[in-house]
Design a protein around this motif. Structure first.
Motif, PDB file in Angstrom:
ATOM      1  N   TYR A 196       0.852  -1.036   0.005  1.00 30.49           N
ATOM      2  CA  TYR A 196      -0.131  -0.049   0.011  1.00 30.49           C
ATOM      3  C   TYR A 196       0.852   1.327   0.106  1.00 30.49           C
ATOM      4  N   ALA A 231      -4.205   8.587  -0.728  1.00 30.73           N
ATOM      5  CA  ALA A 231      -4.241   7.484  -1.203  1.00 30.73           C
ATOM      6  C   ALA A 231      -4.769   6.377  -0.278  1.00 30.73           C
ATOM      7  N   LEU A 232      -5.860   5.589  -0.746  1.00 27.77           N
ATOM      8  CA  LEU A 232      -6.540   4.743  -0.033  1.00 27.77           C
ATOM      9  C   LEU A 232      -5.999   3.375  -0.351  1.00 27.77           C
ATOM     10  N   HIS A 251      -6.343  -0.654  -1.116  1.00 31.41           N
ATOM     11  CA  HIS A 251      -7.147  -1.375  -2.119  1.00 31.41           C
ATOM     12  C   HIS A 251      -8.484  -1.771  -1.089  1.00 31.41           C
ATOM     13  N   ASP A 252      -8.492  -2.196   0.137  1.00 37.86           N
ATOM     14  CA  ASP A 252      -9.441  -2.717   0.842  1.00 37.86           C
ATOM     15  C   ASP A 252      -9.825  -1.777   2.151  1.00 37.86           C
ATOM     16  N   GLN A 253      -9.471  -0.684   2.188  1.00 36.60           N
ATOM     17  CA  GLN A 253      -9.786   0.150   3.353  1.00 36.60           C
ATOM     18  C   GLN A 253     -11.421   0.456   3.099  1.00 36.60           C
ATOM     19  N   HIS A 281     -12.874   2.775   3.666  1.00 35.16           N
ATOM     20  CA  HIS A 281     -13.229   4.316   3.353  1.00 35.16           C
ATOM     21  C   HIS A 281     -14.200   4.398   1.958  1.00 35.16           C
ATOM     22  N   ASP A 282     -15.128   5.291   2.161  1.00 33.41           N
ATOM     23  CA  ASP A 282     -15.995   5.518   0.815  1.00 33.41           C
ATOM     24  C   ASP A 282     -15.219   6.977   0.349  1.00 33.41           C
ATOM     25  N   ALA A 283     -14.506   6.333  -1.038  1.00 40.94           N
ATOM     26  CA  ALA A 283     -13.889   7.691  -1.654  1.00 40.94           C
ATOM     27  C   ALA A 283     -14.637   8.682  -2.007  1.00 40.94           C
ATOM     28  N   ARG A 297      -7.283   8.522  -4.585  1.00 33.79           N
ATOM     29  CA  ARG A 297      -7.033   7.311  -5.565  1.00 33.79           C
ATOM     30  C   ARG A 297      -6.893   6.032  -4.479  1.00 33.79           C
ATOM     31  N   ARG A 298      -7.024   5.012  -5.143  1.00 40.21           N
ATOM     32  CA  ARG A 298      -6.919   3.667  -4.274  1.00 40.21           C
ATOM     33  C   ARG A 298      -5.779   2.734  -4.768  1.00 40.21           C
ATOM     34  N   SER A 357      -3.524  -0.653  -5.433  1.00 37.51           N
ATOM     35  CA  SER A 357      -3.935  -1.970  -6.174  1.00 37.51           C
ATOM     36  C   SER A 357      -3.949  -2.982  -4.897  1.00 37.51           C
TER      37      SER A 357
END
Length: 144
Positions: free
Chosen positions: A20, A88-89, A91-93, A95-97, A114-115, A117
């Motif tokens: 991440y 940067a979030l 990939h499985d956090q 949080h609602d982007a 952005r998320r 990978s």
């Protein structure tokens, strides 16, 4: 210079965290990580390790330029202070982007969300979650 912020709990570091943060760093030139305060983690079990220890572990990782413990009351306060270009979030956090983007716009913060990978396990049985690591420890220690 593109400044990126990543955030998370980072309890018991594992390869998923490193992936991440590498992805987050690739989104820009400078990476600041905000480590969630223990008392603010409500979506899962509270962290095992204290705030300072988790911050220090994250700060020691190569992709990270700076790490700090989050604000006690307002998770957006450090973002307002740091004025990043990208959040940067993982990939499985959880949080609602879109909700984050709405709150950033409401506060007048111009930054992209952005998320990262996903990370596929390198081998069978590789643990990419703190929860899975804890479960494995309990499972193995119960047998002793």
């Amino acid at each position: 210079m593109t400044h990126v912020i990543a955030q998370g709990t980072f309890d018991i570091l594992h390869p998923g965290h490193v992936h991440y943060l590498r992805d987050a760093r690739a989104f820009g030139d400078r990476l600041t990580v905000i480590v969630a305060r223990r008392e603010n983690v409500t979506h899962k079990a509270p962290p095992i390790l204290p705030n300072r220890q988790r911050r220090d572990m994250v700060a020691a990782l190569d992709p990270v330029d700076d790490a700090r413990v989050g604000h006690p009351d307002d998770i957006f306060a450090p973002i307002e202070e740091l004025d990043p270009d990208v959040i940067a979030l993982g990939h499985d956090q959880h949080h609602d982007a879109a909700a984050i983007e709405d709150e950033l716009a409401r506060r007048g913060i111009d930054c992209e969300v952005r998320r990262a990978s996903p990370l596929d396990p390198a081998y069978e049985g590789e643990l990419l979650s703190t929860g899975h690591i804890i479960d494995r420890i309990v499972e193995q220690r119960d047998g002793e």
